[in-house]
Design a protein around this motif. Structure first.
Motif, PDB file in Angstrom:
ATOM      1  N   UNK A 223      25.637  76.115  13.678  1.00  0.00           N
ATOM      2  CA  UNK A 223      26.234  75.985  15.138  1.00  0.00           C
ATOM      3  C   UNK A 223      27.490  75.887  15.162  1.00  0.00           C
ATOM      4  N   UNK A 224      28.170  74.973  14.881  1.00  0.00           N
ATOM      5  CA  UNK A 224      29.309  74.828  15.511  1.00  0.00           C
ATOM      6  C   UNK A 224      30.255  75.893  15.410  1.00  0.00           C
ATOM      7  N   UNK A 225      29.590  76.324  14.191  1.00  0.00           N
ATOM      8  CA  UNK A 225      30.812  77.762  13.306  1.00  0.00           C
ATOM      9  C   UNK A 225      30.245  78.923  13.694  1.00  0.00           C
ATOM     10  N   UNK A 226      28.551  78.569  14.484  1.00  0.00           N
ATOM     11  CA  UNK A 226      28.552  80.672  15.197  1.00  0.00           C
ATOM     12  C   UNK A 226      28.892  80.205  16.726  1.00  0.00           C
ATOM     13  N   UNK A 227      28.928  78.916  17.135  1.00  0.00           N
ATOM     14  CA  UNK A 227      28.932  78.832  18.857  1.00  0.00           C
ATOM     15  C   UNK A 227      30.278  78.153  19.385  1.00  0.00           C
ATOM     16  N   UNK A 228      31.172  78.178  18.190  1.00  0.00           N
ATOM     17  CA  UNK A 228      32.526  77.933  18.963  1.00  0.00           C
ATOM     18  C   UNK A 228      34.133  78.487  17.616  1.00  0.00           C
ATOM     19  N   UNK A 229      35.214  78.537  17.951  1.00  0.00           N
ATOM     20  CA  UNK A 229      36.195  78.740  17.443  1.00  0.00           C
ATOM     21  C   UNK A 229      36.727  77.968  15.993  1.00  0.00           C
ATOM     22  N   UNK A 230      36.323  77.226  16.201  1.00  0.00           N
ATOM     23  CA  UNK A 230      36.882  76.329  15.317  1.00  0.00           C
ATOM     24  C   UNK A 230      36.376  75.853  13.710  1.00  0.00           C
ATOM     25  N   UNK A 231      36.746  75.490  12.822  1.00  0.00           N
ATOM     26  CA  UNK A 231      36.750  75.037  11.306  1.00  0.00           C
ATOM     27  C   UNK A 231      36.019  73.674  11.805  1.00  0.00           C
ATOM     28  N   UNK A 232      34.841  73.904  10.299  1.00  0.00           N
ATOM     29  CA  UNK A 232      34.118  72.147  10.695  1.00  0.00           C
ATOM     30  C   UNK A 232      34.363  72.122   8.884  1.00  0.00           C
ATOM     31  N   UNK A 233      34.427  70.740   8.519  1.00  0.00           N
ATOM     32  CA  UNK A 233      34.124  70.225   7.691  1.00  0.00           C
ATOM     33  C   UNK A 233      33.347  69.295   7.410  1.00  0.00           C
ATOM     34  N   UNK A 234      32.646  69.173   6.927  1.00  0.00           N
ATOM     35  CA  UNK A 234      31.639  68.468   5.698  1.00  0.00           C
ATOM     36  C   UNK A 234      32.214  67.378   4.547  1.00  0.00           C
ATOM     37  N   UNK A 235      32.397  66.312   5.350  1.00  0.00           N
ATOM     38  CA  UNK A 235      33.099  65.019   3.766  1.00  0.00           C
ATOM     39  C   UNK A 235      32.448  63.914   4.012  1.00  0.00           C
ATOM     40  N   UNK A 236      31.586  63.994   2.529  1.00  0.00           N
ATOM     41  CA  UNK A 236      30.268  62.865   1.672  1.00  0.00           C
ATOM     42  C   UNK A 236      30.411  62.984   0.491  1.00  0.00           C
ATOM     43  N   UNK A 237      29.867  61.756   0.168  1.00  0.00           N
ATOM     44  CA  UNK A 237      30.039  61.069  -1.143  1.00  0.00           C
ATOM     45  C   UNK A 237      29.659  61.734  -1.513  1.00  0.00           C
ATOM     46  N   UNK A 238      28.450  63.315  -1.741  1.00  0.00           N
ATOM     47  CA  UNK A 238      28.965  64.388  -2.834  1.00  0.00           C
ATOM     48  C   UNK A 238      29.700  65.389  -2.778  1.00  0.00           C
ATOM     49  N   UNK A 239      30.718  64.805  -2.337  1.00  0.00           N
ATOM     50  CA  UNK A 239      31.782  66.071  -2.961  1.00  0.00           C
ATOM     51  C   UNK A 239      33.149  64.441  -3.348  1.00  0.00           C
ATOM     52  N   UNK A 240      32.783  63.297  -3.695  1.00  0.00           N
ATOM     53  CA  UNK A 240      33.432  62.341  -4.522  1.00  0.00           C
ATOM     54  C   UNK A 240      32.978  62.831  -5.830  1.00  0.00           C
ATOM     55  N   UNK A 241      32.145  63.692  -6.619  1.00  0.00           N
ATOM     56  CA  UNK A 241      31.599  63.284  -8.108  1.00  0.00           C
ATOM     57  C   UNK A 241      31.650  61.899  -8.401  1.00  0.00           C
ATOM     58  N   UNK A 242      30.627  61.390  -7.790  1.00  0.00           N
ATOM     59  CA  UNK A 242      31.050  59.653  -8.186  1.00  0.00           C
ATOM     60  C   UNK A 242      29.012  59.783  -8.839  1.00  0.00           C
ATOM     61  N   UNK A 243      28.823  58.674  -9.165  1.00  0.00           N
ATOM     62  CA  UNK A 243      27.720  57.797  -9.477  1.00  0.00           C
ATOM     63  C   UNK A 243      27.191  57.047  -8.199  1.00  0.00           C
TER      64      UNK A 243
END
Length: 267
Positions: free
Chosen positions: A24-44
């Motif tokens: 939604x924000x990518x399509x309706x604003x000119x702002x970059x959107x970053x998702x930060x989460x556990x999945x990016x941390x390469x963890x068990x």
């Protein structure tokens, strides 16, 4: 800072909702959107959430990642079981434990939580409450609901930030030896008061080394008859605690400030 915090039970739809918000924000604003989460941390995840120290390290890594990416121009969506309270918008993905358990079983085997870990995380989860200062604005979303994109956008960019309080305000800079001087000077004043009581009589105004202010033994006698070590130490601790939160750049005034505090406390 434009920060959206996704929260809810494990396997409650947080990642799906985070991706919907990003789209939604990518399509309706000119702002970059970053998702930060556990999945990016390469963890068990099962290993991490079974160990308090590993979980603490993960929380620190996520916080650092958020702080690196968040700015007044970019939007950060934190998709994690560990959430950071602050100037942000909460999206609470509300599910039952049965639904979360069912969705967990539908995941790929290597991304599933064990039932033991899932139950423990559900038990530990603290649901946000919009009545709490830092849990607001809060959007509670059930599995069949559509996200209120415009309302979230308005809350993110148009609302006024909550007024700062003592826990969020930056404290004034002070001299590097401020704490040392604070401890030393107040201890010297305390010892001078105890020593002066041996020869002073009611009505005396006692000079304290390093201070132009004087201790009033009129007040001391009326308040405590004479101040003992326990009472003086209590007043000293109170003064130090207050002064740490409101440091002065003029170290030379610490003795006078402490004497004034003692005289005032004896009223």
């Amino acid at each position: 800072m434009p920060l959206i915090l996704m929260c809810g039970y494990p396997c409650s739809g947080k990642t799906r909702r985070a991706n919907e918000l990003k789209e939604y924000f990518t399509q309706n604003t000119e702002r970059k959107v970053h998702i930060v989460g556990d999945e990016d941390q390469d963890i068990d995840k099962n290993s991490v959430y079974a160990d308090s120290q590993k979980e603490k390290n993960l929380r620190g890594a996520l916080r650092a990642e958020v702080e690196r990416k968040v700015s007044k121009d970019d939007i950060v969506i934190l998709d994690s079981l560990n959430y950071i309270k602050g100037k942000s918008v909460f999206v609470y993905c509300l599910t039952s434990t049965d639904v979360s358990s069912e969705w967990n079983k539908g995941r790929e085997a290597d991304s599933q939580y064990t039932q033991e870990i899932l139950d423990a995380l559900v038990l530990r989860f603290e649901a946000p409450d919009s009545r709490n200062r830092w849990d607001s604005p809060l959007f509670t979303i059930q599995q069949e609901d559509l996200l209120p994109f415009e309302a979230i956008c308005d809350a993110l960019f148009k609302r006024k930030a909550p007024p700062p309080n003592q826990s969020t305000q930056s404290q004034p800079l002070s001299s590097t030896n401020f704490l040392y001087e604070l401890d030393k000077v107040t201890q010297d004043v305390l010892m001078a008061v105890l020593e002066s009581q041996k020869t002073s009589v009611p009505g005396d105004l006692v000079s304290i080394p390093g201070a132009t202010e004087k201790i009033s033994f009129i007040l001391a006698c009326l308040a405590y008859l004479y101040l003992n070590m326990v009472e003086l130490r209590k007043l000293r601790r109170q003064f130090i605690s207050y002064t740490k939160m409101h440091p002065t750049e003029n170290i030379g005034q610490i003795a006078n400030m402490f004497v004034q505090y003692l005289n005032k406390s004896m009223h």
